[in-house]
Design a protein around this motif. Sequence first.
Motif, PDB file in Angstrom:
ATOM      1  N   MET A   1      -0.654   3.042   6.749  1.00 21.64           N
ATOM      2  CA  MET A   1       0.419   2.550   5.892  1.00 21.64           C
ATOM      3  C   MET A   1       1.161   1.383   6.543  1.00 21.64           C
ATOM      4  SD  MET A   1       0.169   4.234   3.128  1.00 21.64           S
ATOM      5  CE  MET A   1       1.682   3.710   2.339  1.00 21.64           C
ATOM      6  N   GLU A   2       1.357   1.439   7.857  1.00 25.22           N
ATOM      7  CA  GLU A   2       1.980   0.314   8.556  1.00 25.22           C
ATOM      8  C   GLU A   2       1.083  -0.918   8.504  1.00 25.22           C
ATOM      9  OE1 GLU A   2       4.950  -0.072   9.959  1.00 25.22           O
ATOM     10  OE2 GLU A   2       5.545   1.894   9.214  1.00 25.22           O
ATOM     11  N   PHE A   3      -0.214  -0.693   8.588  1.00 20.75           N
ATOM     12  CA  PHE A   3      -1.165  -1.797   8.551  1.00 20.75           C
ATOM     13  C   PHE A   3      -1.144  -2.476   7.187  1.00 20.75           C
ATOM     14  CE2 PHE A   3      -5.297  -3.881   8.947  1.00 20.75           C
ATOM     15  CZ  PHE A   3      -5.272  -4.272  10.277  1.00 20.75           C
ATOM     16  N   ILE A   4      -1.005  -1.684   6.122  1.00 16.09           N
ATOM     17  CA  ILE A   4      -0.940  -2.263   4.774  1.00 16.09           C
ATOM     18  C   ILE A   4       0.278  -3.166   4.632  1.00 16.09           C
ATOM     19  CG2 ILE A   4      -0.541  -1.684   2.349  1.00 16.09           C
ATOM     20  CD1 ILE A   4      -2.369   0.654   2.631  1.00 16.09           C
ATOM     21  N   LYS A   5       1.393  -2.772   5.235  1.00  8.83           N
ATOM     22  CA  LYS A   5       2.597  -3.613   5.165  1.00  8.83           C
ATOM     23  C   LYS A   5       2.332  -4.988   5.760  1.00  8.83           C
ATOM     24  CE  LYS A   5       5.888   0.239   5.465  1.00  8.83           C
ATOM     25  NZ  LYS A   5       6.945   0.877   6.293  1.00  8.83           N
ATOM     26  N   ARG A   6       1.592  -5.033   6.853  1.00  6.44           N
ATOM     27  CA  ARG A   6       1.285  -6.314   7.492  1.00  6.44           C
ATOM     28  C   ARG A   6       0.289  -7.116   6.657  1.00  6.44           C
ATOM     29  NH1 ARG A   6       3.127  -2.673  10.589  1.00  6.44           N
ATOM     30  NH2 ARG A   6       4.153  -3.084  12.581  1.00  6.44           N
ATOM     31  N   MET A   7      -0.650  -6.416   6.012  1.00  6.89           N
ATOM     32  CA  MET A   7      -1.595  -7.109   5.139  1.00  6.89           C
ATOM     33  C   MET A   7      -0.865  -7.782   3.977  1.00  6.89           C
ATOM     34  SD  MET A   7      -4.659  -4.256   4.954  1.00  6.89           S
ATOM     35  CE  MET A   7      -5.524  -5.127   3.645  1.00  6.89           C
ATOM     36  N   LYS A   8       0.141  -7.094   3.477  1.00  7.11           N
ATOM     37  CA  LYS A   8       0.863  -7.597   2.309  1.00  7.11           C
ATOM     38  C   LYS A   8       1.541  -8.943   2.604  1.00  7.11           C
ATOM     39  CE  LYS A   8       4.442  -6.167  -0.971  1.00  7.11           C
ATOM     40  NZ  LYS A   8       5.444  -5.128  -1.285  1.00  7.11           N
ATOM     41  N   ARG A   9       1.964  -9.141   3.856  1.00  8.04           N
ATOM     42  CA  ARG A   9       2.631 -10.398   4.210  1.00  8.04           C
ATOM     43  C   ARG A   9       1.712 -11.601   4.032  1.00  8.04           C
ATOM     44  NH1 ARG A   9       4.677  -8.088  10.005  1.00  8.04           N
ATOM     45  NH2 ARG A   9       6.033  -6.428   9.214  1.00  8.04           N
ATOM     46  N   PHE A  10       0.405 -11.377   4.178  1.00  9.83           N
ATOM     47  CA  PHE A  10      -0.563 -12.467   4.038  1.00  9.83           C
ATOM     48  C   PHE A  10      -1.338 -12.369   2.726  1.00  9.83           C
ATOM     49  CE2 PHE A  10       0.291 -12.087   8.526  1.00  9.83           C
ATOM     50  CZ  PHE A  10       0.308 -13.402   8.984  1.00  9.83           C
ATOM     51  N   ASN A  11      -0.773 -11.586   1.800  1.00  8.51           N
ATOM     52  CA  ASN A  11      -1.376 -11.431   0.467  1.00  8.51           C
ATOM     53  C   ASN A  11      -2.778 -10.819   0.529  1.00  8.51           C
ATOM     54  OD1 ASN A  11      -1.018 -11.609  -2.327  1.00  8.51           O
ATOM     55  ND2 ASN A  11      -2.180 -13.527  -2.451  1.00  8.51           N
ATOM     56  N   PHE A  12      -2.963  -9.897   1.455  1.00 11.97           N
ATOM     57  CA  PHE A  12      -4.187  -9.106   1.523  1.00 11.97           C
ATOM     58  C   PHE A  12      -3.900  -7.712   0.987  1.00 11.97           C
ATOM     59  CE2 PHE A  12      -5.329 -12.091   5.020  1.00 11.97           C
ATOM     60  CZ  PHE A  12      -6.536 -12.523   4.511  1.00 11.97           C
ATOM     61  N   PHE A  13      -4.851  -7.160   0.254  1.00 11.53           N
ATOM     62  CA  PHE A  13      -4.695  -5.806  -0.262  1.00 11.53           C
ATOM     63  C   PHE A  13      -6.005  -5.051  -0.069  1.00 11.53           C
ATOM     64  CE2 PHE A  13      -1.514  -8.290  -2.403  1.00 11.53           C
ATOM     65  CZ  PHE A  13      -0.396  -7.471  -2.375  1.00 11.53           C
ATOM     66  N   PRO A  14      -5.916  -3.737   0.156  1.00 11.37           N
ATOM     67  CA  PRO A  14      -7.143  -2.944   0.367  1.00 11.37           C
ATOM     68  C   PRO A  14      -8.019  -2.942  -0.876  1.00 11.37           C
ATOM     69  CG  PRO A  14      -5.185  -1.714   1.040  1.00 11.37           C
ATOM     70  CD  PRO A  14      -4.712  -2.918   0.290  1.00 11.37           C
ATOM     71  N   SER A  15      -9.270  -2.578  -0.674  1.00 10.25           N
ATOM     72  CA  SER A  15     -10.190  -2.437  -1.798  1.00 10.25           C
ATOM     73  C   SER A  15      -9.831  -1.201  -2.618  1.00 10.25           C
ATOM     74  CB  SER A  15     -11.629  -2.318  -1.284  1.00 10.25           C
ATOM     75  OG  SER A  15     -11.781  -1.128  -0.533  1.00 10.25           O
ATOM     76  N   VAL A  16     -10.414  -1.100  -3.807  1.00 13.30           N
ATOM     77  CA  VAL A  16     -10.158   0.058  -4.668  1.00 13.30           C
ATOM     78  C   VAL A  16     -10.572   1.349  -3.983  1.00 13.30           C
ATOM     79  CG1 VAL A  16     -10.744   1.131  -6.867  1.00 13.30           C
ATOM     80  CG2 VAL A  16     -10.455  -1.342  -6.733  1.00 13.30           C
ATOM     81  N   GLY A  17     -11.705   1.322  -3.274  1.00 12.04           N
ATOM     82  CA  GLY A  17     -12.164   2.526  -2.587  1.00 12.04           C
ATOM     83  C   GLY A  17     -11.197   2.989  -1.529  1.00 12.04           C
ATOM     84  N   VAL A  18     -10.600   2.038  -0.803  1.00  7.82           N
ATOM     85  CA  VAL A  18      -9.642   2.406   0.246  1.00  7.82           C
ATOM     86  C   VAL A  18      -8.374   2.967  -0.381  1.00  7.82           C
ATOM     87  CG1 VAL A  18      -8.213   1.512   2.124  1.00  7.82           C
ATOM     88  CG2 VAL A  18     -10.588   0.770   1.904  1.00  7.82           C
TER      89      VAL A  18
END
Length: 706
Positions: free
Chosen positions: A232-249
Amino acid sequence: MRHSKLRLLLHSSSSSSSALSSSYSFLTPFRRLIVPCLNFSDADASSSDDSSADFSPLPFPRRTSYRSGEVSVETSAGRRYSFSREWLSKLALMEKIATLLANKGWDLGFLSSLNVELDECNVTQMLNSLYDASSDGALAFFFFRWVRRHNGSDHGLRSVCTMVHISVSGNMNHIAMGCLREIARNVSGGEQWIDLVFDVLRETSRTREVLRTVYSMFLSCCIYENSIDVGMEFIKRMKRFNFFPSVGVYSELIRSLLESKNLGFVEELFEEMPNCGIGSNKLVMSLFLRELCAKGALEYACKLIADMQSYGGEADVVVYTIVINALCNQGFLREATSLLYKMMDIDISPDTVLLSSLVDGYCKAGMLVEAVGLMNSLSCIPDAYVYNSFILTLCRNGDMQEVSNLLNEMFILGIQPDSVNYTTIIDGYCKVCQIDQALKILAMMLKRGVNPTILTYTVLIDGYVKIDDLQGAEYIFYSIQKQGIQPDVVAYNMLMNGYTKKGHMHKAYEVKDMMLKDGISPDVATYNILMHGLIKRGFAAESRDIFNELVRRGLSPDKISFTNVIDSYSQDGNLEEAFLIWCSMGREGIQPDIVTCSALLNGYCKRHHMQEANVLFQRMLDAGLVPDLILYNTLLCGFCKEGDLNEAYRLLTMMKEHCITPNNVTCMALVCGLEKIGVQNAVESAIIKLQEVFAFKHMVGCEFIS
């Protein structure tokens, strides 16, 4: 009871009915998660000391290999598999690597005496140069492993991340997953370490698309290692660069969060999803709703439907069907109906699957009139599935006349009953012991060209067993075989149960032998039937041999199995062993029920161990089990035989509090206790006591009349 409203509806409906499937399937995104593996099949794999070689690889399409020359391999089946290149030797590979790197400006010199220091910075650049020159991820991975062995130490984070990106670019995701799992397994430095991993993966990336894939793969590894908070912390950092996990993740995260019952994280996850641009929010939310309903979190599921639009999703008839079906299964019919009308208020029309599910819920609850009213209000045209919901409930209630009326209506309206309809009606007649009527339905079924299933014949066998007509049961069973239909284990068990009920244990064993000969494996129910039959005939020790055979065959004993074993030990007077088995049920994840406790209590009472019986009774009450009349009578008989009338009277009071009406056995037990302490006119005294406790108006002998 006659449900005239139902017949009125059906007569007034159209003769054509819409087709309806009895099941509803939902698309579940496939999780593309490859089991990590670092033991790639290179030339020196046998001598590798790589710690990650413990992982077992899964096949991955189009995996790159370092082979040259055309080679064909012929299998024993005669098929031929061709490879584009044959395997190169270790020396040839190193020479090829040296040549490619030399073309990129890296002079390794003689391989045994390197001119370049293999530190992390150089290794990272050399890996990129090697892949750029060859586009061969497998070659880069060979060099990656060779450097590790040469240096005698593990790679640093930057070189590992570089290898991850090269592996994904070279279509070697299994290698990337192995490396990322090692990173996820060792994330123990808190947020600083998470920042470091995120930044290094970004800095060593080759393209944005590859980086997006690598981030999703790392999240999958965090989920696999149960590091949800890190994910969940990693997703927050991804969001800053407009990255989002795949549907499967996203799907895997949802499942994991539900397992940990952390709904707060789920809400946070949904708040991010509207910005992800993946176009699959509705799909993920549908999956989440299914998981919520499966976990019983129905209140939260209803809330999610109401808030779905704010999360970037859109509620449709599919998601409403998921929740309404779950509400009906849990008996929340009012809430399900309310949700139906809310759905219709926002111009979402219910389909036949949703309506059938709701009608079926009302029928299962015995609310047939309400089900008809719902169908009338929605102008629902019934089909064979909807009819079966009504027929099933009526059969359970034993109202076979109304079932016959509904069957006739189906014919009048041109709705052809299917095998499920006929089998349900046959089962209903068998349960009320009207075998002749059941056979008439079977004949009608055959005449109309509907083939009976093995279940149809099985319920007929059970019906004959219920009326103790073993000859009829045998006739049905053997007629199945003559038709070329192989009976299943349930059919065998039904016939075996009939033999054990009549005490014909030799025939029961013959049925078991027949099962094995026909290639049908006995199940737990088979052994339970044999055990119960042996115990009834007084062969307690032999029943335990059957239990041991059950365990030897790898089957898991169920509650009935344990109850039979406890009963057998109780009959033999081995109460200590019976109690130990009773205690072991909890360790096996099986909770004793009233029948199990009665078997053990009966043993204590027969051996006059009333103190132990009372302790067990209290433990049973503390566990939340509610005693039935048989258990109360067992204890009453035990205390009365000991002359302990105070305990007997206490049990009578408890029976009164739990609204359990005594029977003749209760009265006779009390008479026995009064005679034990020398009371004259024990019968009269027992009657007076029972009238006093239960407020009976009068009694005839030991018969109670309220």
